[in-house]
Design a protein around this motif. Structure first.
Motif, PDB file in Angstrom:
ATOM      1  N   UNK A  78       2.384  32.934  55.134  1.00  0.00           N
ATOM      2  CA  UNK A  78       3.197  32.633  56.316  1.00  0.00           C
ATOM      3  C   UNK A  78       2.871  33.563  57.483  1.00  0.00           C
ATOM      4  N   UNK A  79       1.831  34.366  57.337  1.00  0.00           N
ATOM      5  CA  UNK A  79       1.387  35.227  58.428  1.00  0.00           C
ATOM      6  C   UNK A  79       2.197  36.478  58.627  1.00  0.00           C
ATOM      7  N   UNK A  80       2.930  36.920  57.610  1.00  0.00           N
ATOM      8  CA  UNK A  80       3.806  38.078  57.806  1.00  0.00           C
ATOM      9  C   UNK A  80       4.001  38.864  56.516  1.00  0.00           C
ATOM     10  N   UNK A  81       4.185  40.166  56.665  1.00  0.00           N
ATOM     11  CA  UNK A  81       4.462  41.061  55.539  1.00  0.00           C
ATOM     12  C   UNK A  81       5.832  40.788  54.921  1.00  0.00           C
ATOM     13  N   UNK A  82       6.713  40.113  55.667  1.00  0.00           N
ATOM     14  CA  UNK A  82       8.078  39.878  55.184  1.00  0.00           C
ATOM     15  C   UNK A  82       8.097  39.116  53.858  1.00  0.00           C
ATOM     16  N   UNK A  83       7.003  38.420  53.542  1.00  0.00           N
ATOM     17  CA  UNK A  83       6.928  37.677  52.284  1.00  0.00           C
ATOM     18  C   UNK A  83       7.194  38.569  51.078  1.00  0.00           C
ATOM     19  N   UNK A  84       6.751  39.798  51.134  1.00  0.00           N
ATOM     20  CA  UNK A  84       6.882  40.700  49.979  1.00  0.00           C
ATOM     21  C   UNK A  84       8.357  40.947  49.645  1.00  0.00           C
ATOM     22  N   UNK A  85       9.129  41.324  50.652  1.00  0.00           N
ATOM     23  CA  UNK A  85      10.546  41.578  50.423  1.00  0.00           C
ATOM     24  C   UNK A  85      11.309  40.315  50.087  1.00  0.00           C
ATOM     25  N   UNK A  86      10.965  39.214  50.754  1.00  0.00           N
ATOM     26  CA  UNK A  86      11.660  37.948  50.536  1.00  0.00           C
ATOM     27  C   UNK A  86      11.435  37.432  49.121  1.00  0.00           C
ATOM     28  N   UNK A 112      10.813  32.081  57.879  1.00  0.00           N
ATOM     29  CA  UNK A 112       9.657  31.307  57.432  1.00  0.00           C
ATOM     30  C   UNK A 112       9.228  31.723  56.026  1.00  0.00           C
ATOM     31  N   UNK A 113       9.339  33.027  55.734  1.00  0.00           N
ATOM     32  CA  UNK A 113       9.013  33.503  54.385  1.00  0.00           C
ATOM     33  C   UNK A 113      10.009  32.956  53.359  1.00  0.00           C
ATOM     34  N   UNK A 114      11.297  32.912  53.740  1.00  0.00           N
ATOM     35  CA  UNK A 114      12.314  32.338  52.854  1.00  0.00           C
ATOM     36  C   UNK A 114      12.027  30.857  52.619  1.00  0.00           C
ATOM     37  N   UNK A 115      11.694  30.126  53.687  1.00  0.00           N
ATOM     38  CA  UNK A 115      11.418  28.693  53.571  1.00  0.00           C
ATOM     39  C   UNK A 115      10.290  28.437  52.580  1.00  0.00           C
ATOM     40  N   UNK A 308      -3.193  38.341  66.354  1.00  0.00           N
ATOM     41  CA  UNK A 308      -1.905  38.881  65.902  1.00  0.00           C
ATOM     42  C   UNK A 308      -0.903  38.871  67.042  1.00  0.00           C
ATOM     43  N   UNK A 309       0.372  39.059  66.691  1.00  0.00           N
ATOM     44  CA  UNK A 309       1.427  39.121  67.697  1.00  0.00           C
ATOM     45  C   UNK A 309       1.741  40.580  68.036  1.00  0.00           C
ATOM     46  N   UNK A 310       2.772  40.785  68.846  1.00  0.00           N
ATOM     47  CA  UNK A 310       3.117  42.146  69.283  1.00  0.00           C
ATOM     48  C   UNK A 310       3.489  43.033  68.107  1.00  0.00           C
ATOM     49  N   UNK A 311       4.235  42.480  67.158  1.00  0.00           N
ATOM     50  CA  UNK A 311       4.634  43.256  65.987  1.00  0.00           C
ATOM     51  C   UNK A 311       3.415  43.683  65.171  1.00  0.00           C
ATOM     52  N   UNK A 312       2.413  42.803  65.104  1.00  0.00           N
ATOM     53  CA  UNK A 312       1.198  43.142  64.371  1.00  0.00           C
ATOM     54  C   UNK A 312       0.329  44.154  65.093  1.00  0.00           C
ATOM     55  N   UNK A 313       0.354  44.134  66.426  1.00  0.00           N
ATOM     56  CA  UNK A 313      -0.550  44.985  67.208  1.00  0.00           C
ATOM     57  C   UNK A 313       0.049  46.329  67.590  1.00  0.00           C
ATOM     58  N   UNK A 314       1.358  46.513  67.398  1.00  0.00           N
ATOM     59  CA  UNK A 314       2.024  47.690  67.968  1.00  0.00           C
ATOM     60  C   UNK A 314       1.575  48.999  67.305  1.00  0.00           C
ATOM     61  N   UNK A 315       1.198  48.948  66.025  1.00  0.00           N
ATOM     62  CA  UNK A 315       0.723  50.164  65.365  1.00  0.00           C
ATOM     63  C   UNK A 315      -0.562  50.678  65.981  1.00  0.00           C
ATOM     64  N   UNK A 338       1.813  41.196  61.177  1.00  0.00           N
ATOM     65  CA  UNK A 338       2.254  39.851  61.538  1.00  0.00           C
ATOM     66  C   UNK A 338       1.272  39.177  62.490  1.00  0.00           C
ATOM     67  N   UNK A 339       1.101  37.877  62.306  1.00  0.00           N
ATOM     68  CA  UNK A 339       0.187  37.121  63.161  1.00  0.00           C
ATOM     69  C   UNK A 339       0.777  35.812  63.638  1.00  0.00           C
ATOM     70  N   UNK A 340       2.083  35.785  63.874  1.00  0.00           N
ATOM     71  CA  UNK A 340       2.755  34.536  64.264  1.00  0.00           C
ATOM     72  C   UNK A 340       3.094  34.542  65.744  1.00  0.00           C
ATOM     73  N   UNK A 341       2.107  34.218  66.557  1.00  0.00           N
ATOM     74  CA  UNK A 341       2.316  34.164  68.005  1.00  0.00           C
ATOM     75  C   UNK A 341       2.106  32.728  68.475  1.00  0.00           C
ATOM     76  N   UNK A 342       3.071  32.217  69.230  1.00  0.00           N
ATOM     77  CA  UNK A 342       2.953  30.848  69.731  1.00  0.00           C
ATOM     78  C   UNK A 342       1.760  30.733  70.678  1.00  0.00           C
ATOM     79  N   UNK A 343       1.128  29.553  70.683  1.00  0.00           N
ATOM     80  CA  UNK A 343      -0.141  29.376  71.379  1.00  0.00           C
ATOM     81  C   UNK A 343      -0.034  29.640  72.882  1.00  0.00           C
ATOM     82  N   UNK A 344       1.047  29.175  73.499  1.00  0.00           N
ATOM     83  CA  UNK A 344       1.171  29.394  74.945  1.00  0.00           C
ATOM     84  C   UNK A 344       1.328  30.876  75.261  1.00  0.00           C
TER      85      UNK A 344
END
Length: 438
Positions: A78-86, A112-115, A308-315, A338-344
């Motif tokens: 789902x493009x995110x680390x949150x999958x691990x905890x979920x 999205x990870x929960x879904x 990647x999105x801002x959360x992925x790039x901030x480190x 994380x890599x979930x950035x909307x295309x626009x």
């Protein structure tokens, strides 16, 4: 396998004075000690359900004067680390609750990870979103297997509706929290990095309000090697974690608007467990500007082919901004979570980053409206190896002498030095050149 060390005392001290969980989460936060064994158990249990993502040496290392290793968590399904905890959270639910189902109320990475993982575990899952949610996110949740319901115009409306449905139908209402189970799942990132990169000196994590990844991974890494420096990075616009650490309790940043560009980085601080662990185990928290995040996104796209999105790039942004000079010459791992950035948004971010990086510039100048003068300008640009992206001519509203044309030109250059070179050449040939400042 049980691994015991004196660092468990550090974890025990970190959680010794945790208050009762707040009413923000409907899944009661378990305040038991988060131990290294909990994280190890989580790693064993979720190993077949999540990717063991690579932690690879980066081509950016030479540019920033250190050995940089990128932990590519955006490669999760789902493009995110949150999958691990979920996943660990869902697997830990009683069977009776798994049969009844779970419900969430947002379009975040957590939802999205929960879904996805609830569907994979055959747990009925419902996602309630506001009517303003991007259609692409709604489609994605449906593709993962969730029943998606649009309700209300705000996130609060959808949350209230989700809680009501949970109460009426026996679903478990989930929202991101900092229970020991969820933090243990996120902490498996720290375990993997320790195995993948020997002799690490420092690890950089995204921070912000949702600092569960930082807290859980710090618990694992500090247990294995207390000398590893753990660093959190958040946005200057939303210094939620720094404010919470200073206050000694979770605070809400009034300036926080949870814009989709920032994602969970701009969220409110969601729990005392994470905050206590962060205060005890994290060595440093720094803040970076939006401009640094955008350039970091550009660097990852160019050098690592990573979108990647801002959360992925901030480190990485902390290294781009020069906020951590003490890491020069060290072995440093950065979590790209994380890599979930909307295309626009992606299109806007890259265009803005190129401008910030002095690689797209705009200028205007006035030339005579005679045959050959435009071609002379284009010859200069070609000789200076500037790529023309856009060119416009204005004749009607030119305020200078008659029979002249104003040319507005957007060009792409190699770097800051190349841009300065082009500027000097144009000013020498056309002294009235006006350079558009960013």
């Amino acid at each position: 396998m049980k691994i015991v060390s004196q660092n468990e005392e550090l974890l025990r001290d970190a959680l010794s004075s945790i208050p009762q969980p707040s009413s923000r989460t409907s899944l009661a936060s378990c305040n038991k000690l988060i131990r290294f064994e909990d994280i190890s158990a989580a790693a064993f249990k979720i190993q077949c359900g999540v990717q063991k993502t690579p932690c690879m040496y980066s081509r950016l290392s030479k540019q920033y004067g250190m050995d940089i290793y990128l932990k590519k968590e955006f490669l999760q399904y789902t493009g995110s680390v949150k999958e691990r905890g979920v996943l660990y959270l869902l697997m830990s639910l009683p069977q009776d609750q798994q049969r009844k189902g779970v419900i969430v109320a947002s379009d975040s990475n957590f939802s999205m990870a929960v879904a996805y993982h609830a569907s994979e575990l055959r747990i009925p899952v419902f996602v309630i979103v506001s009517t303003s949610t991007a259609p692409a996110r709604v489609k994605m949740c449906r593709d993962y297997g969730a029943m998606v319901i649009s309700y209300g115009t705000t996130a609060k409306d959808s949350q209230v509706h989700a809680r009501r449905l949970a109460q009426e139908n026996g679903y478990l209402y989930l929202e991101e929290e900092d229970s020991a189970v969820y933090l243990s799942g996120l902490g498996t990132v720290g375990l993997e990095m320790y195995e993948q990169v020997p002799k690490l000196d420092a690890v950089i994590f995204p921070a912000g309000g949702h600092c569960g990844l930082l807290a859980g991974s710090a618990a694992a890494l500090k247990h294995l090697n207390p000398h590893i420096s753990i660093i959190g990075v958040e946005s200057e616009s939303f210094p939620v974690l720094q404010q919470s650490l200073k206050a000694g309790h979770p605070t809400e940043d009034q300036a926080c608007n949870n814009h989709h560009f920032y994602g969970d980085v701009s969220g409110v601080c969601f729990g005392s467990n994470s905050l206590q662990l962060t205060g005890k185990l994290v060595d440093k928290v720094v803040a970076v500007r939006e401009e640094d995040i955008l350039i970091s996104m550009l660097r990852l796209l160019e050098y690592e082919r990573a979108t990647v999105d801002a959360e992925g790039a901030i480190g990485l942004a902390a290294l781009v901004a020069g906020k951590l000079p003490e890491l020069k010459g060290k072995r440093v791992a950065v979590v790209i979570c994380s890599g979930n950035l909307e295309l626009h948004l992606l299109q806007q971010c890259i265009a803005h980053a190129l401008t910030l990086d002095n690689r797209v510039c705009r200028f205007s100048l006035v030339i005579s409206d005679c045959p050959g003068d435009m071609s002379k300008l284009l010859e200069i640009l070609a000789r200076e190896e500037a790529r023309v992206l856009d060119i416009k001519q204005e004749r009607t509203f030119v305020t200078s002498e008659l029979f002249t044309v104003e040319v507005i030109c957007t060009v792409e250059t190699r770097d800051k030095i190349h841009t300065a070179q082009l500027r000097n050449v144009l000013l020498e040939r056309y002294p009235r050149t006006v350079w558009t400042e960013r």
